[in-house]
Design a protein around this motif. Structure first.
Motif, mmCIF file in Angstrom:
data_model
loop_
_atom_site.group_PDB
_atom_site.id
_atom_site.type_symbol
_atom_site.label_atom_id
_atom_site.label_comp_id
_atom_site.label_asym_id
_atom_site.label_seq_id
_atom_site.Cartn_x
_atom_site.Cartn_y
_atom_site.Cartn_z
ATOM 1 N N LEU A 33 0.975 -1.150 -0.070
ATOM 2 C CA LEU A 33 0.182 -0.014 -0.034
ATOM 3 C C LEU A 33 0.796 1.243 -0.039
ATOM 4 N N MET A 34 1.975 1.351 0.693
ATOM 5 C CA MET A 34 2.912 2.472 0.742
ATOM 6 C C MET A 34 3.268 2.694 -0.414
ATOM 7 N N SER A 37 1.318 3.836 -3.219
ATOM 8 C CA SER A 37 0.771 5.207 -2.806
ATOM 9 C C SER A 37 1.827 6.424 -3.078
ATOM 10 N N VAL A 61 -1.831 5.710 5.828
ATOM 11 C CA VAL A 61 -1.504 5.585 4.608
ATOM 12 C C VAL A 61 -2.345 6.952 3.699
ATOM 13 N N ASN A 62 -3.553 6.837 4.109
ATOM 14 C CA ASN A 62 -4.757 7.741 3.538
ATOM 15 C C ASN A 62 -4.449 9.131 4.177
ATOM 16 N N THR A 65 -1.522 10.655 2.081
ATOM 17 C CA THR A 65 -1.600 10.841 0.719
ATOM 18 C C THR A 65 -2.594 12.132 0.643
ATOM 19 N N THR A 161 -4.877 -4.176 -4.917
ATOM 20 C CA THR A 161 -5.154 -3.940 -3.221
ATOM 21 C C THR A 161 -6.528 -3.933 -2.887
#
Length: 240
Positions: A33-34, A37, A61-62, A65, A161
């Protein structure tokens, strides 16, 4: 001495195998995920080394971003990890005499480590603080290793994902089932599930976690006093 060390490492590995299988996958999912992103593998690894907060790292992560404000990130972190306050209290007695290892034990107390340590019976020939430390360190290492693998693979292999965040829920389910099998008393588990379900229905998915934890603590306090009175009553009858 070498035999005792081998026995200790074997004991720690055996106790942390369920966490290892989950953390390697979950850590890899987080690393992916990282990577997708736009973050380098080293950022992902640094997060797992210094933050080491499982579900909060996924949420992070969200936040990263979206360039969320520090205040928003603080509130989100408080909400997501509020449960640590409640189960951390129950570890005060176990960790009270762990000496120099205590700071790391506190920092590394995740849901899964708590699940392993809370009902752990330490072998008579081993130091409890050393066993707790090695279990915490092993779980931390599994998470970092999984993160590193996922982060570097994500640089070269495309991943879909979708649904990957469900892995965390799956791990919690496996640990719950393992704890259920390893104990004969299921009152706490049943009440915990019921309290969580009721809070979810009443308050919704956004804020039910800290409220359900508070409800569970309240129920446990009531049970503690009820059982205490029962024990005293039985002791009084025996004396009479």
């Amino acid at each position: 001495m070498k035999k005792e060390k081998k026995e200790l490492l074997k004991f720690v590995f055996y106790k942390t195998v369920p966490v290892m299988t989950g953390y390697l996958f979950l850590g890899a999912a987080y690393g992916v995920l990282m990577s997708v992103s736009g973050f380098s593998p080293w950022w992902a690894i640094a997060m797992s080394v210094f933050v080491y907060a499982g579900s909060l790292q996924y949420v992070g992560v969200n936040l990263l971003t979206a360039a969320a404000s520090p205040f928003t990130a603080f509130l989100m972190g408080l909400m997501v990890n509020a449960r640590h306050i409640f189960y951390g209290i129950s570890m005060l007695d176990k960790y009270s005499k762990t000496g120099k290892e205590k700071p790391y034990l506190i920092a590394g107390l995740t849901d899964e480590t708590f699940s392993v340590v809370c009902s752990l019976e330490v072998p008579e020939n081993q130091s409890a603080s050393r066993v707790y430390f090695l279990i915490t360190l092993a779980n931390h290492f599994y998470w970092i290793a999984g993160t590193a693998a996922g982060a570097f693979l994500g640089e070269f292999i495309p991943f879909d994902t979708t649904g990957i965040d469900f892995a965390l829920t799956a791990l919690f389910t496996v640990i719950f089932v393992d704890q259920w099998k390893s104990t004969k008393e299921h009152t706490g588990a049943v009440l915990g599930v019921l309290a969580t379900a009721v809070c979810l229905l009443i308050f919704g998915s956004e804020i039910f976690i800290p409220l359900s934890m508070a409800a569970i603590v309240a129920v446990c306090i009531v049970l503690y006093f009820v059982k205490g009175k029962k024990v005293k009553s039985e002791a009084k009858k025996d004396n009479d």
